[in-house]
Design an enzyme around this catalytic site. Structure first.
Site, PDB file in Angstrom:
ATOM      1  N   CYS A 137      -0.242  19.592 -22.702  1.00  0.00           N
ATOM      2  CA  CYS A 137      -0.395  21.045 -21.997  1.00  0.00           C
ATOM      3  C   CYS A 137      -1.210  21.738 -22.977  1.00  0.00           C
ATOM      4  O   CYS A 137      -1.246  21.330 -23.837  1.00  0.00           O
ATOM      5  CB  CYS A 137       0.780  21.702 -21.754  1.00  0.00           C
ATOM      6  SG  CYS A 137       0.590  23.528 -21.328  1.00  0.00           S
ATOM      7  N   HIS A 167       5.093  29.650 -20.470  1.00  0.00           N
ATOM      8  CA  HIS A 167       4.474  28.511 -20.200  1.00  0.00           C
ATOM      9  C   HIS A 167       4.419  28.049 -18.706  1.00  0.00           C
ATOM     10  O   HIS A 167       3.282  27.730 -17.963  1.00  0.00           O
ATOM     11  CB  HIS A 167       4.709  27.373 -20.897  1.00  0.00           C
ATOM     12  CG  HIS A 167       4.629  25.933 -20.191  1.00  0.00           C
ATOM     13  ND1 HIS A 167       3.657  25.184 -20.593  1.00  0.00           N
ATOM     14  CD2 HIS A 167       5.426  25.147 -19.412  1.00  0.00           C
ATOM     15  CE1 HIS A 167       3.698  23.973 -19.834  1.00  0.00           C
ATOM     16  NE2 HIS A 167       4.730  24.162 -19.158  1.00  0.00           N
ATOM     17  N   ASP A 171       4.988  38.103  -5.416  1.00  0.00           N
ATOM     18  CA  ASP A 171       5.540  38.226  -6.511  1.00  0.00           C
ATOM     19  C   ASP A 171       7.055  37.472  -6.879  1.00  0.00           C
ATOM     20  O   ASP A 171       7.604  37.218  -5.782  1.00  0.00           O
ATOM     21  CB  ASP A 171       5.830  39.847  -6.920  1.00  0.00           C
ATOM     22  CG  ASP A 171       7.262  40.340  -6.110  1.00  0.00           C
ATOM     23  OD1 ASP A 171       8.268  39.920  -6.637  1.00  0.00           O
ATOM     24  OD2 ASP A 171       6.931  40.754  -5.026  1.00  0.00           O
ATOM     25  N   CYS A 208      -2.106  24.954 -22.916  1.00  0.00           N
ATOM     26  CA  CYS A 208      -1.704  26.347 -22.998  1.00  0.00           C
ATOM     27  C   CYS A 208      -1.371  26.794 -24.511  1.00  0.00           C
ATOM     28  O   CYS A 208      -0.958  26.016 -25.419  1.00  0.00           O
ATOM     29  CB  CYS A 208      -0.445  26.830 -22.433  1.00  0.00           C
ATOM     30  SG  CYS A 208       1.172  26.742 -22.836  1.00  0.00           S
ATOM     31  N   ASP A 222       7.222  49.477  -7.518  1.00  0.00           N
ATOM     32  CA  ASP A 222       8.356  49.319  -6.527  1.00  0.00           C
ATOM     33  C   ASP A 222       9.633  50.055  -6.938  1.00  0.00           C
ATOM     34  O   ASP A 222       9.908  50.395  -8.080  1.00  0.00           O
ATOM     35  CB  ASP A 222       8.265  47.957  -5.786  1.00  0.00           C
ATOM     36  CG  ASP A 222       9.674  47.242  -6.152  1.00  0.00           C
ATOM     37  OD1 ASP A 222       9.937  47.462  -7.327  1.00  0.00           O
ATOM     38  OD2 ASP A 222       9.739  46.264  -5.559  1.00  0.00           O
ATOM     39  N   CYS A 265       2.319  25.897 -25.905  1.00  0.00           N
ATOM     40  CA  CYS A 265       2.522  24.563 -26.393  1.00  0.00           C
ATOM     41  C   CYS A 265       1.682  23.948 -27.700  1.00  0.00           C
ATOM     42  O   CYS A 265       2.149  23.381 -28.108  1.00  0.00           O
ATOM     43  CB  CYS A 265       2.249  23.728 -25.176  1.00  0.00           C
ATOM     44  SG  CYS A 265       3.382  23.774 -23.703  1.00  0.00           S
TER      45      CYS A 265
END
Lengths: 370, 412
Positions: free
Chosen positions: B362, B389, B254, B364, B93, B367
């Site tokens: 967590c 995260h 977004d 992820c 964009d 973490c």
């Protein structure tokens, strides 16, 4: 630990005109017990002290070096003592009359506020802070002290001591390739590019780089007859190494690189440049914009554009001579006029080694080979 | 519902040394660094949105790319430059917010399309001009003339854009930009874009709007939207209204807010599926300008500052491994707040964060790897990792919402 005691350190007293200076060794971990690090601070409009705050990034660099194996700190810190510090002569006769052996007697009172300590650090603030913070039990260093006549005397010493000229860049670039061991960050980063450049210049006594188109052309302190500025070539190499075709030979995990492949890549491309523009290549920057910073860097971008992601072995299959030949009609390296389109033109030598001119020329060359 | 992450050159350095807080001297920016889709076990977004203004610079500032990086993006194309795995889409964009002050956009349709094509985007938004106001009752006749002009200009540029795409046999999916100041004007923009041939439409300028106003616009748009038209919301998250948005035809959006909250928000820095936590502020002595000034001025002793800063980090790390009581961590943090002359105290919020230890719950990759470091508010490397995260948390939340996304057919 008593909070009041005397520190006795073996020292040499050296006579300089009407002054004495004292050379001695001291554990860097203890310097802060009797030394104050004065900082610029105003009290009732008068300048007190004279030092800058610690520059942590600098201290960390030194500290990391001290914690590395085989660290050595040969340069002495400089202290200014007040009259509470005494020198006791222990041996009157020495071989030279300007040096006397004895000990320095430094009274330490841990209850004293920072400003009332008997010694001031004139030079070595970052080094002593690094030792203080390092994970080491002790680290003795060399120190030089003098007994000062008040703060203004200390201040003038501070300015004199810190007024050193940095090493010339060219010399550093020449020393780097063959330097081993720990290097400060900004030099560690330049070691690989300078090594590549040294080999392109064939300063190393190997037969392997005899085919370098740059052979003997890059001007360095030991190759004074070279006419291509070392910085131009270095910028081109670094740029390609970080953003262009040479990056493929680099290991992102440890920053090392496949030197042989890089050299082959550079030799093939620049060999073709030399073959395409033999005259412009053979003239100094005054007479040719090709051997000038602006030309070297712009062609570096051309190299990256044409060869990014292609391994050196495969370069001969690309027929790079073709796009380079297309440049002949749009280049004015040694005479005539550069026509950049949009009505913008410059005399052949109207291009300078500035970022905007490098960009202008790079875009012009890239447009012509697309 | 698809989530696109707007690029602003946000990466982390895998060789960063957390104990000494320093980069490897040999690090090459961007190339050695890693994007969120590279450090997490799965990409925390369906696509990335790249703004021409961020890449090339615009009226406001020079953009975030160095000249060589820009050259490489053009040379390698967006997929290779971002090292995108399969399945992550790309949308280009203009970054109209960057030239909102200008009378007319400083970019042409041609330049924009060239940028999209050279970089090889999957899809690209037509050139638009943001209307900076909302007045639901204004008609084209009564509204501020500049607003009306900007909407018409955006439509003209969209017509020009889709023509250029069709004429150039481009593989880019054209996305029409719709601007407006009211439900009616937005709906009219969408209607016109559809008749130009757009099957994907991006709704711009809605960032300042309150959620109910956005909903009202979407309801009005729904009346004219063809079933195959897919809508994209530019710059908006509002996870709590996500289902409502989906029902009204939003297929993608977004937003950077989840990422940016990690270091821009006063309180909601670390997100978890249930709630948000404040991150523990341990600013670097070197990096904190107030502290630096006070040290220079001799108000604060640098030695004390450094000692307290290290003590905070040491106790936080020991707390993480169970070797330090919470009170002693808070005590160090309170001393450091005093030294840094923090304007307000966060101690109660820290207590909540540290008692809950959300990073331990967590799964992820970040973490798992960094433990308590991830909730320390300090320096860009920690803060960006926490931002990544947060993206992974948002993405999981999003995918959990059983969204009855309307399926549109892709053009081309």
């Amino acid at each position: 630990m008593a909070d009041k005691y005397t520190l006795c350190l073996p020292a040499l007293r050296i006579r300089q005109g009407k002054h004495y200076i004292y050379c001695f060794g001291v554990d860097g971990k203890r310097i802060h017990d009797f030394t104050t690090v004065s900082r610029v601070r105003r009290e009732d409009d008068h300048l007190q002290g004279y030092q800058r705050p610690e520059v942590l990034s600098h201290i960390n660099a030194i500290r990391r070096y001290l914690e590395s194996d085989g660290a050595m700190l040969p340069n002495a810190v400089v202290l200014a003592f007040d009259e509470r510090v005494k020198f006791k002569v222990s041996k009157t006769a020495t071989l030279v009359d300007y040096t006397t052996v004895g000990e320095l007697i430094i009274p330490i009172d841990e209850a004293l506020p920072e400003n009332d300590k008997p010694a001031w650090l004139v030079d070595g603030q970052q080094r002593s802070a690094a030792i203080r913070d390092a994970e080491l039990a002790e680290f003795p260093i060399a120190a030089v002290g003098f007994i000062a006549d008040g703060q203004d005397h200390q201040r003038s010493q501070f300015i004199l001591v810190n007024n050193t000229k940095p090493l010339p860049k060219g010399l550093i670039h020449e020393l780097l390739p063959d330097t081993a061991g720990h290097l400060p960050a900004r030099y560690a980063r330049r070691q690989l590019p300078t090594r590549i450049m040294a080999r392109l210049n064939n300063e190393v006594t190997t037969q392997s780089d005899i085919d370098s188109p740059f052979r003997g052309l890059i001007s360095t302190p030991t190759v004074p007859d070279g006419y291509i500025k070392d910085n131009s070539v270095l910028k081109m190499i670094e740029n390609s190494l970080y953003e262009g075709a040479l990056y493929q030979y680099r290991d992102p995990r440890d920053g090392s690189g496949d030197e042989e492949a890089m050299l082959l890549h550079l030799k093939i491309f620049w060999g073709l440049v030399k073959a395409t523009f033999p005259e412009a290549w053979s003239l100094p920057p005054r007479k040719s914009r090709l051997s000038h910073g602006v030309g070297i860097q712009a062609l570096g971008y051309v190299m990256d554009h044409l060869t990014d992601g292609i391994p050196a072995r495969e370069l001969p299959t690309l027929d790079l001579g073709k796009p380079l030949a297309r440049l002949k009609s749009v280049c004015a390296w040694t005479s005539g006029v550069w026509e950049f389109g949009n009505g913008e033109s410059r005399r052949w030598n109207g291009l300078q080694n500035t970022p905007s001119d490098v960009r202008l020329l790079s875009n012009h060359l890239l447009r012509s080979i697309r | 519902m698809k989530f696109y992450f707007p690029d602003s050159q946000d990466l982390v350095s895998p060789t960063y040394d957390f104990l000494h807080d320093e980069y490897s001297p040999l690090r090459v920016r961007q190339r050695d660094d890693l994007y969120a889709h590279e450090v997490l076990s799965r990409p925390p977004y369906d696509g990335i949105l790249v703004s021409k203004a961020i890449v090339d610079g615009s009226v406001r500032g020079a953009g975030k790319y160095t000249a060589p990086q820009r050259a490489r993006l053009h040379r390698l194309g967006v997929r290779k430059f971002f090292r995108l795995p399969r399945g992550v889409e790309t949308l280009g964009d203009n970054g109209a917010f960057n030239y909102v002050e200008e009378r007319i956009p400083p970019v042409t349709v041609r330049e924009t399309l060239d940028f999209y094509q050279e970089c090889g985007f999957d899809a690209g938004v037509s050139v638009d001009h943001v209307i900076f106001g909302y007045d639901p009752d204004a008609t084209p006749e009564t509204v501020d003339t500049e607003w009306a002009e900007r909407r018409l200009l955006t439509l003209r540029l969209a017509a020009e854009f889709i023509e250029a795409v069709d004429a150039g046999n481009s593989t880019i999916q054209p996305v029409g930009a719709a601007q407006g100041w009211s439900p009616d004007s937005y709906a009219d923009s969408v209607r016109q874009l559809q008749s130009m041939g757009y099957r994907r439409i991006a709704l711009g300028g809605m960032v300042p709007l309150k959620t109910p106003d956005i909903i009202r616009c979407l309801e009005k748009i729904a009346e004219v939207r063809r079933p195959e038209t897919q809508l994209h919301l530019l710059g908006i998250t509002r996870i709590e209204s996500m289902e409502e948005f989906a029902r009204l035809g939003i297929a993608s959006f977004d937003s950077t807010s989840a990422f940016r909250q990690s270091f821009m928000d006063d309180r909601r820095n670390y997100h978890s599926p249930e709630t948000d936590y404040v991150a523990v502020r341990v600013p670097q002595v070197e990096g904190n300008s107030t502290l630096k000034r006070n040290i220079l001025g001799g108000v604060v002793s640098q030695r004390d500052a450094i000692r307290t800063e290290r003590e905070c980090l040491r106790r936080l790390r020991r707390y993480d491994s169970g070797d330090c009581p919470l009170e002693s961590v808070l005590d160090a943090l309170s001393q450091y707040e005093a030294i840094t002359k923090s304007e307000k105290t966060y101690l109660d919020a820290y207590r909540r964060t540290l008692e809950a230890t959300p990073w331990k719950a967590c799964s992820c990759a970040l973490c798992r790897e960094h433990g308590i470091e991830i909730i320390i508010f300090r320096g860009t490397e920690r803060n960006k990792r926490r931002g990544f995260h947060n993206l992974s948390v948002l993405f999981k939340k999003m995918k959990k919402l059983t969204l009855c996304s309307t399926n549109g057919s892709r053009r081309g």
